[in-house]
Scaffold this active site. Structure first.
Site, PDB file in Angstrom:
ATOM      1  CE  LYS A 179      76.246 -18.542  10.338  1.00 42.29           C
ATOM      2  NZ  LYS A 179      75.830 -18.417   8.627  1.00 42.29           N
ATOM      3  N   PRO A 189      73.795 -29.637   8.250  1.00 43.46           N
ATOM      4  CG  PRO A 189      72.515 -28.844   6.520  1.00 43.46           C
ATOM      5  CD  PRO A 189      72.502 -29.011   8.153  1.00 43.46           C
ATOM      6  CG  ASP A 211      80.253 -17.310  10.950  1.00 44.17           C
ATOM      7  OD1 ASP A 211      80.167 -16.106  11.096  1.00 44.17           O
ATOM      8  OD2 ASP A 211      79.850 -17.975  10.033  1.00 44.17           O
TER       9      ASP A 211
END
Ligand code: C5P
Length: 311
Positions: free
Chosen positions: A11, A96, A138
């Site tokens: 995101k 990443p 999240d």
């Protein structure tokens, strides 16, 4: 079911406003989050011995109970009261790490969905959302995905009138730079001292302002924006040199709609009207990015969060 594969999207934050400090020590946030079609892939298969074993080749990640993926699996089986369930979990990492792209949170959300299917648990989306919120701020967004307003710690999700589907995104990150989310929020707190709102009425006013902001309408129309707000950018930029260098490189590109840092960084992104322009920008900027030591990805927006891969 003997094996299940789940896609876990990254995101970005199109808006990240730190509006207050809560009694639980977390920050009260008002955000717009967007899923990307940059995804990790997780495979789940049953184990008869009740162990939960995570494998991940080539990524520098803990594979024990400190990994959010393992915590998600353990919490799910504890919730349904079936401690004998076991699974092999294989993570193919493309997002990443420590980058502000919610890779770890998305992998945890994918684990809830994958093991719910593999183990035939029939937990509802609402029950999975409850578990997701316990795992991290999240994780609920990663489960739901698309374009969402996110309030509270980040776990209170609201739909937006105009989900973004066509935007192209160029992401860049210095592979040597990592930012710890607790550090970024701690630094934010130290810098702001007491400059926080604390009443629910004030929080709601900020939420309402974001609900009515023209941000998404502008982006959907392909209008360029001067700024995207990320309050953590001002906290991280002075401490992580690649952030200001990268922002300068991205701001020099023609046809970007906006440039910002994602989450607590240090990944930076530029938005384009379409995926093709994002890819062209990656090619055009390639040598300069390489010279400045950045990794780069171009991708599109995704209209949903984690999903079972069709077999
Ligand atoms: O929820 P999560 O585990 O991802 O949060 C990591 C850390 O980031 C928290 O321990 C807290 O220090 C900080 N945080 C915060 N306010 C939020 C979300 C995260 O202060 N809304």
């Amino acid at each position: 079911m003997s094996a299940v594969t789940v896609l876990a999207p990254a995101k970005i934050n199109l808006h990240l406003e730190v509006i207050g400090l809560r009694p639980d020590g977390f920050h009260e946030l008002a955000m717009v989050m967007q899923s990307l079609d940059l995804v990790d892939r997780l495979e789940f298969s049953n184990r008869a011995d009740g162990a939960i074993l995570l494998r991940c080749e080539g990524a520098d990640l803990p594979l024990d109970g400190s990994n959010l993926v393992v915590r998600a699996a353990e919490r799910l089986r504890a919730r349904v009261g079936l401690p004998e369930l076991g699974a092999d979990l294989t993570l193919e990492k493309c997002i990443p790490i420590g980058a502000g792209l919610a890779g770890g949170s998305s992998d945890a959300a994918a684990t809830l969905v994958g093991l719910n299917a593999l183990w035939g648990l029939r937990q509802s989306q609402q029950q999975l959302q409850g578990l997701a919120a316990e795992l991290g701020s999240d994780v609920p967004f990663c489960l739901e995905g698309g374009t969402r307003l996110c309030f509270g710690r980040g776990e209170r999700l609201e739909p937006v009138p105009q989900p973004l589907t066509d935007l192209g995104v160029l992401l860049i990150k210095d592979p040597a730079a990592h930012v710890s989310t607790p550090w970024a929020y701690g630094r934010c707190r130290a810098l702001r001292e007491d400059d926080y709102l604390s009443s629910e009425a004030d929080f709601e006013q900020r939420r309402q302002a974001l609900r009515q902001a023209p941000l998404l309408a502008h982006l959907a129309r392909g209008d360029a924006l001067q700024t995207l707000r990320n309050d953590l950018q001002a906290v991280v930029e002075p401490e992580v040199s690649s952030v200001s260098r990268g922002l300068r490189l991205l701001r020099g590109l023609p046809s970007t709609l906006a440039v910002a840092m994602s989450g607590s960084g240090p990944t930076l992104f530029a938005l384009f009207p379409g995926r093709r322009q994002a890819e062209e920008a990656r090619e055009r900027l390639g040598p300069a990015l390489h010279e400045a030591g950045f990794d780069a990805w171009s991708c599109g927006c995704r209209s949903r969060g984690v999903s079972l891969e069709a077999t």
